[in-house]
Design an enzyme around this catalytic site. Sequence first.
Site, mmCIF file in Angstrom:
data_model
loop_
_atom_site.group_PDB
_atom_site.id
_atom_site.type_symbol
_atom_site.label_atom_id
_atom_site.label_comp_id
_atom_site.label_asym_id
_atom_site.label_seq_id
_atom_site.Cartn_x
_atom_site.Cartn_y
_atom_site.Cartn_z
ATOM 1 N N HIS A 64 0.789 -1.221 0.107
ATOM 2 C CA HIS A 64 0.223 -0.110 -0.014
ATOM 3 C C HIS A 64 0.918 1.349 0.086
ATOM 4 O O HIS A 64 1.840 1.245 0.447
ATOM 5 C CB HIS A 64 -0.950 0.142 1.126
ATOM 6 N N LYS A 73 5.450 6.331 7.730
ATOM 7 C CA LYS A 73 5.035 5.360 8.616
ATOM 8 C C LYS A 73 5.711 4.784 9.706
ATOM 9 O O LYS A 73 7.102 4.540 9.151
ATOM 10 C CB LYS A 73 4.234 4.256 7.963
ATOM 11 N N TYR A 133 0.073 1.193 13.778
ATOM 12 C CA TYR A 133 0.347 2.041 12.511
ATOM 13 C C TYR A 133 0.512 3.457 13.188
ATOM 14 O O TYR A 133 -0.642 4.190 13.573
ATOM 15 C CB TYR A 133 -0.458 2.119 11.594
ATOM 16 N N ASP A 171 -7.172 -5.656 -2.298
ATOM 17 C CA ASP A 171 -5.889 -5.977 -2.503
ATOM 18 C C ASP A 171 -5.460 -6.847 -3.801
ATOM 19 O O ASP A 171 -4.762 -6.808 -4.129
ATOM 20 C CB ASP A 171 -5.333 -6.551 -1.186
#
Length: 188
Positions: A64, A73, A133, A171
Amino acid sequence: MAGFEFEKLDLEGSFLINYYYVGDSRGSFAKTFEKDFYEKAGICFALNETFASVSGKNVLRGLHFQLNHPQAKLVCILKGRIWDVIVDLRPDSKTYKKWLGVELSAENHKAIFIPKGFAHGFVSLEDDTVMLYQCEGAYDKETDTGILFDASEIGIEWPINVEDVVQSERDKKLMTFVEYEKNPMRLI
């Protein structure tokens, strides 16, 4: 409070981080981020959002990224174990199209810092794995996308049988790497 250790990874700007952790008979305490320690290590990270995912064994999420306004991130595992993968998608980078994978787990107390310009994905190696995350930059629903996990141009070596992979319908429909190169990420 000390205890952070930063290891520069082979993909420029990415780090493997041993975060602060202490445990005893009562349980444990962990700190995954402290601005001053990160800045001393050369990581400028302005946290915008935090979220968590729970995944069963063999769930594969990713690869992603956002085409516009990519996010940096910081990810770690609160419960369970994953194989975490990052791919450098910065066309001007000497490590463009290179990937690396690391095992993150609740037991090894490691986090990975993923700079802007990278794709991110992982496969859960245990049931009920919880990933935390922390993201810099706003979520951009309109350009949130990704590349197929098995893109031959990248050649990621996943530690599980790919026939056992469990994915979302979204996905399964991510773009190929060839499609990505026709409309690459805009590093703003």
